[in-house]
Design an enzyme around this catalytic site. Structure first.
Site, PDB file in Angstrom:
ATOM      1  N   ASP A  19       0.803  -1.199  -0.124  1.00  0.00           N
ATOM      2  CA  ASP A  19       0.187   0.015  -0.045  1.00  0.00           C
ATOM      3  C   ASP A  19       0.707   1.320   0.178  1.00  0.00           C
ATOM      4  O   ASP A  19       2.172   1.254   0.234  1.00  0.00           O
ATOM      5  CB  ASP A  19      -0.847  -0.027   1.121  1.00  0.00           C
ATOM      6  CG  ASP A  19      -1.434   1.309   1.622  1.00  0.00           C
ATOM      7  OD1 ASP A  19      -2.287   1.490   0.505  1.00  0.00           O
ATOM      8  OD2 ASP A  19      -1.496   1.962   2.369  1.00  0.00           O
ATOM      9  N   ASP A  21      -0.109   4.999   0.930  1.00  0.00           N
ATOM     10  CA  ASP A  21      -0.224   6.114   2.154  1.00  0.00           C
ATOM     11  C   ASP A  21      -0.092   5.318   3.290  1.00  0.00           C
ATOM     12  O   ASP A  21      -1.137   4.513   3.520  1.00  0.00           O
ATOM     13  CB  ASP A  21      -1.548   7.028   1.684  1.00  0.00           C
ATOM     14  CG  ASP A  21      -1.610   7.784   0.482  1.00  0.00           C
ATOM     15  OD1 ASP A  21      -0.508   7.917  -0.035  1.00  0.00           O
ATOM     16  OD2 ASP A  21      -2.758   8.339  -0.047  1.00  0.00           O
ATOM     17  N   GLU A 326      11.584  10.820  24.527  1.00  0.00           N
ATOM     18  CA  GLU A 326      12.273  10.875  25.883  1.00  0.00           C
ATOM     19  C   GLU A 326      13.707  10.430  25.743  1.00  0.00           C
ATOM     20  O   GLU A 326      13.943   9.175  25.977  1.00  0.00           O
ATOM     21  CB  GLU A 326      11.568  10.147  27.202  1.00  0.00           C
ATOM     22  CG  GLU A 326      10.024  10.497  27.214  1.00  0.00           C
ATOM     23  CD  GLU A 326       9.605  10.133  28.436  1.00  0.00           C
ATOM     24  OE1 GLU A 326      10.192   9.798  29.477  1.00  0.00           O
ATOM     25  OE2 GLU A 326       8.218   9.786  28.584  1.00  0.00           O
TER      26      GLU A 326
HETATM   27  N1  RBF Z   1       8.571   2.851  28.501  1.00  0.00           N
HETATM   28  C1  RBF Z   1       7.640   1.769  28.443  1.00  0.00           C
HETATM   29  O1  RBF Z   1       6.485   1.879  28.619  1.00  0.00           O
HETATM   30  N2  RBF Z   1       8.081   0.703  27.759  1.00  0.00           N
HETATM   31  C2  RBF Z   1       9.336   0.682  27.067  1.00  0.00           C
HETATM   32  O2  RBF Z   1       9.682  -0.326  26.581  1.00  0.00           O
HETATM   33  C3  RBF Z   1      10.127   1.823  27.399  1.00  0.00           C
HETATM   34  N3  RBF Z   1      11.542   1.592  26.894  1.00  0.00           N
HETATM   35  C4  RBF Z   1      12.264   2.750  27.348  1.00  0.00           C
HETATM   36  C5  RBF Z   1      13.477   2.793  26.873  1.00  0.00           C
HETATM   37  C6  RBF Z   1      14.556   3.842  27.196  1.00  0.00           C
HETATM   38  C7  RBF Z   1      15.953   3.830  26.562  1.00  0.00           C
HETATM   39  C8  RBF Z   1      14.009   4.978  27.825  1.00  0.00           C
HETATM   40  C9  RBF Z   1      14.994   6.308  27.981  1.00  0.00           C
HETATM   41  C10 RBF Z   1      12.572   4.804  28.219  1.00  0.00           C
HETATM   42  C11 RBF Z   1      11.812   3.991  27.983  1.00  0.00           C
HETATM   43  N4  RBF Z   1      10.551   4.055  28.441  1.00  0.00           N
HETATM   44  C12 RBF Z   1       9.611   2.873  28.170  1.00  0.00           C
HETATM   45  C13 RBF Z   1       9.976   5.215  29.087  1.00  0.00           C
HETATM   46  C14 RBF Z   1       9.881   5.261  30.433  1.00  0.00           C
HETATM   47  O3  RBF Z   1       8.613   4.768  30.599  1.00  0.00           O
HETATM   48  C15 RBF Z   1       9.778   6.849  30.621  1.00  0.00           C
HETATM   49  O4  RBF Z   1      10.900   7.368  30.375  1.00  0.00           O
HETATM   50  C16 RBF Z   1       9.518   7.098  32.178  1.00  0.00           C
HETATM   51  O5  RBF Z   1       7.928   6.571  32.130  1.00  0.00           O
HETATM   52  C17 RBF Z   1       9.397   8.392  32.370  1.00  0.00           C
HETATM   53  O6  RBF Z   1       8.543   9.509  31.798  1.00  0.00           O
HETATM   54 MG    MG Z   2      11.461  12.796  31.598  1.00  0.00          MG
END
Ligand code: RBF
Ligand code: MG
Ligand code: ADP
Length: 398
Positions: A19, A21, A326
């Site tokens: 596909d 789009d 993040e």
């Molecule tokens: N949050 C998730 O819910 N699942 C993830 O797999 C996950 N992996 C992350 C991997 C990295 C390298 C970083 C820096 C953050 C990850 N987070 C993940 C986000 C994390 O939940 C979030 O940074 C904190 O909740 C702060 O807001």
């Molecule tokens: Mg933060």
């Protein structure tokens, strides 16, 4: 089951039909920009609800819904369509490729796998969309457009026409689709489908997708967060050989810039892992809704470049309402840097976002991501991106 938990394909894949789009091209970001512009010219602001409506329907119906939600008066849906359409036609060529597309297309071409496009887009618009993409025009010489069949998706016409032109039984055609209507069309044609939803609701594909069944001979066999997770060997195709330290190289890198804003205040506190949240307003028009995952790359703050492990998405563990970007900068800072500009050049894909049973499991996984990042960014292919001019643009001339 094979050792990685996947089911090796017992089916023969002789061609891959795509596909356009939302699967090959990120057209949604562009459509939203144009809709935003038209809405603004009538003194209104495009709300997130209206934006969702704008993407979910055919143009006239979408404008009808947007106008009524935002209370735009004195303009018929047809008027609004006529204001937006020329703007789109002028800009279709700007729509970027979705992550993983260029890599998979080149890989399949190298292995001589025939490719084709099945799109609802009219032929003239397809030509505009691929106008400046010689590589995609060459890859997709065989295409069936919306104005070349009697019945559009979810009818199987375009897929059946392509199977015939490729000289293959539908059972040997693997389809990559993002929309429920596209999945239905390919299923009705007797083809196996990998669904890569581009329209997400809080990070989850809407519930209009069938549950994937890996070993069925037609219908959805796999539901992927992005094409960066596509493993060709699971579908009877040759495996990739380009991974670096277990990561997928991104060409070009994913480049993101914005202001560091307050997040949920839980990175340092709950996880012991500070993440410099990027202002959502800065992201809206630069980052496709469909781009999610955990990435490794380079980040600049206050004139310095650091390694970063960066999460993009809805943090399934916390079920965030909004998508966040993040980056965890792999460096110890003396002070925080809220309000500073952060620039990211993400060069490697590590894995999809995941849910974890405990915070400890999440934290352990994020530390493992940081180890992967440190290790992978040492490789020549990634080190060179440390000098990406995007990271440290020259100061504006007075
Ligand atoms: N949050 C998730 O819910 N699942 C993830 O797999 C996950 N992996 C992350 C991997 C990295 C390298 C970083 C820096 C953050 C990850 N987070 C993940 C986000 C994390 O939940 C979030 O940074 C904190 O909740 C702060 O807001
Ligand atoms: Mg933060
Ligand atoms: P928030 O929820 O507001 O993002 P966090 O607990 O995640 O708060 O902390 C992030 C903030 O900490 C960043 O905005 C930044 O100012 C600061 N910070 C300090 N060290 C780092 C680092 N190594 N990586 C990212 N941010 C850091």
């Amino acid at each position: 089951m094979s050792s990685d938990g996947s089911t090796p394909s017992e089916f023969k894949t002789s061609a891959v039909i795509w596909d356009l789009d939302g699967t090959v091209l990120d057209t949604e970001t562009l459509v939203l920009e144009v809709v935003h512009h038209v809405v603004q010219s009538h003194g209104k602001v495009l709300s997130p609800e209206a934006a969702t409506l704008a993407l979910g329907m055919r143009p006239i119906e979408a404008w009808q819904a947007v106008a009524s939600t935002l209370n735009i008066t004195g303009q018929s849906p047809q008027d609004l369509y006529e204001q937006s359409e020329p703007l789109l036609q002028d800009r279709w060529h700007e729509a970027p490729l979705l992550p993983g597309v260029a890599r998979l297309v080149a890989h399949l071409q190298q292995h001589g796998v025939p490719l084709a496009l099945a799109t609802s887009t009219p032929r003239a618009t397809l030509n505009r969309k691929l106008h400046q993409r010689a590589d995609m025009q060459a890859a997709f010489k065989v295409a069936c457009c919306g104005d070349e069949v009697v019945n559009g998706k979810p009818a199987p016409d375009c897929f059946l026409q392509l199977a015939q032109r490729l000289g293959l039984p539908p059972s040997e055609c693997l389809v990559i689709e993002d929309s429920p209507a596209g999945v239905a069309a390919a299923t009705a044609a007797g083809m196996r489908v990998v669904a890569v939803p581009s329209m997400l609701s809080n990070g989850k594909p809407c519930d209009l997708y069938d549950k994937p069944v890996p070993d069925r001979c037609s219908g959805c066999i796999s539901l992927l967060p992005s094409l960066l997770d596509f493993r060709p060997e699971q579908f009877g195709l040759p495996a990739f050989t380009d991974t670096i330290e277990g990561t997928v190289p991104l060409h070009p890198p994913l480049r993101i810039a914005g202001t560091v804003v307050k997040g949920f205040g839980r990175g340092s506190k709950e996880l012991g892992i500070p993440t410099a949240n990027v202002d959502a307003g800065d992201l809206r028009t630069t980052l496709a809704e469909a781009v999610t995952g955990i990435f490794a790359g380079w980040a600049s703050v206050n004139g310095q470049v650091y390694k970063t492990a960066c999460s993009i998405g809805w943090n399934p563990v916390f079920g965030n309402k909004d998508k966040t970007v993040e980056p965890w900068l792999l460096h110890t800072f003396d002070t925080d840097f809220y309000g500073a500009e952060i620039r990211l050049s993400l060069v490697a894909y590590i894995r999809p976002e995941a849910n974890f049973e405990s915070l400890e499991a999440l934290v352990a996984r994020i530390h493992a991501d940081a180890d992967v990042t440190r290790q992978a960014l040492g490789s020549e292919a990634y080190v060179q991106h440390r000098d990406d001019p995007f990271l440290l643009p020259p100061p504006p001339q007075p």
